[in-house]
Scaffold this motif. Structure first.
Motif, mmCIF file in Angstrom:
data_model
loop_
_atom_site.group_PDB
_atom_site.id
_atom_site.type_symbol
_atom_site.label_atom_id
_atom_site.label_comp_id
_atom_site.label_asym_id
_atom_site.label_seq_id
_atom_site.Cartn_x
_atom_site.Cartn_y
_atom_site.Cartn_z
ATOM 1 N N PHE A 25 0.788 -1.220 0.000
ATOM 2 C CA PHE A 25 0.000 0.000 0.000
ATOM 3 C C PHE A 25 0.826 1.279 0.000
ATOM 4 O O PHE A 25 0.333 2.335 -0.382
ATOM 5 N N PHE A 26 2.046 1.199 0.464
ATOM 6 C CA PHE A 26 2.950 2.353 0.461
ATOM 7 C C PHE A 26 4.324 1.907 -0.005
ATOM 8 O O PHE A 26 4.743 0.778 0.252
ATOM 9 N N GLN A 110 -4.225 1.534 -6.612
ATOM 10 C CA GLN A 110 -5.170 0.604 -7.218
ATOM 11 C C GLN A 110 -5.679 -0.420 -6.201
ATOM 12 O O GLN A 110 -6.765 -0.979 -6.356
ATOM 13 N N HIS A 111 -4.924 -0.636 -5.148
ATOM 14 C CA HIS A 111 -5.321 -1.631 -4.147
ATOM 15 C C HIS A 111 -6.473 -1.154 -3.268
ATOM 16 O O HIS A 111 -7.258 -1.965 -2.786
ATOM 17 N N GLY A 130 2.533 5.676 -10.490
ATOM 18 C CA GLY A 130 2.589 7.035 -9.946
ATOM 19 C C GLY A 130 3.278 7.143 -8.600
ATOM 20 O O GLY A 130 3.814 8.197 -8.258
ATOM 21 N N TYR A 131 3.273 6.077 -7.818
ATOM 22 C CA TYR A 131 3.980 6.077 -6.540
ATOM 23 C C TYR A 131 5.308 5.341 -6.639
ATOM 24 O O TYR A 131 6.194 5.553 -5.823
ATOM 25 N N GLY A 132 5.415 4.458 -7.604
ATOM 26 C CA GLY A 132 6.606 3.646 -7.795
ATOM 27 C C GLY A 132 6.238 2.459 -8.661
ATOM 28 O O GLY A 132 5.070 2.276 -9.022
ATOM 29 N N PRO A 133 7.216 1.634 -9.023
ATOM 30 C CA PRO A 133 6.948 0.486 -9.887
ATOM 31 C C PRO A 133 5.846 -0.417 -9.318
ATOM 32 O O PRO A 133 5.943 -0.898 -8.192
ATOM 33 N N GLY A 134 4.781 -0.578 -10.111
ATOM 34 C CA GLY A 134 3.689 -1.463 -9.724
ATOM 35 C C GLY A 134 2.682 -0.864 -8.761
ATOM 36 O O GLY A 134 1.691 -1.505 -8.417
ATOM 37 N N LEU A 135 2.899 0.377 -8.325
ATOM 38 C CA LEU A 135 1.959 1.025 -7.403
ATOM 39 C C LEU A 135 1.422 2.285 -8.088
ATOM 40 O O LEU A 135 2.092 3.312 -8.150
#
Length: 147
Positions: A25-26, A110-111, A130-135
């Motif tokens: 989540f983060f 997305q989670h 947008g937050y990092g790879p895959g997030l």
């Protein structure tokens, strides 16, 4: 469960809650930003307390596009027990009292998108990674007219 204003003595518990939600989540690199935000709070921020322990937290702020929810999280092993829903509802009630005509925005992933959709938020835009790879960063909005 009780919800109350954040106090500086809650810092360690909130940090542990954050870490329990990494990396799903983060992103790990967001921890410094979260810690800095807690150390210089000027906007309302709250903790959920269950059996004497801080188990969740979240706040809100007024910004250029309305009101935004900030740093909402629940201890990972307690997901699905209604704590997050209670924290969001609590904040939305306060926002409705303070700013009844303003839309509420959230940047989430997305989670948690389905969770916020159930709370009346609609997707405005998705930023892949947008937050990092895959997030992915999911920008959502809730109409001020919703109960």
């Amino acid at each position: 469960m009780d919800i109350r204003r954040y106090e500086q003595t809650d810092f360690a518990a909130c940090r542990e809650i954050f870490l329990s939600n990494v990396p799903r989540f983060f992103m790990p690199e967001e921890l410094d930003e979260f810690a800095q935000d807690l150390n210089r709070l000027t906007d309302p921020y709250f903790v959920a307390v269950k059996a004497g322990q801080v188990v969740g937290s979240g706040g809100y702020f007024r910004g250029a596009k309305g009101v935004g929810l900030s740093w909402g999280m629940v201890r990972r092993d307690l997901h699905g027990q209604g704590i997050g829903k209670a924290l969001v509802q609590y904040r939305l009630e306060l926002i409705t009292e303070d700013c009844p005509d303003l839309a509420v925005h959230i940047d989430t992933s997305q989670h948690t998108r389905p969770f916020y959709e159930k709370m009346g938020f609609i997707v405005e835009r998705v930023e892949e990674n947008g937050y990092g790879p895959g997030l992915h960063k999911v920008l959502m909005k809730r109409s001020p007219a919703l109960p």
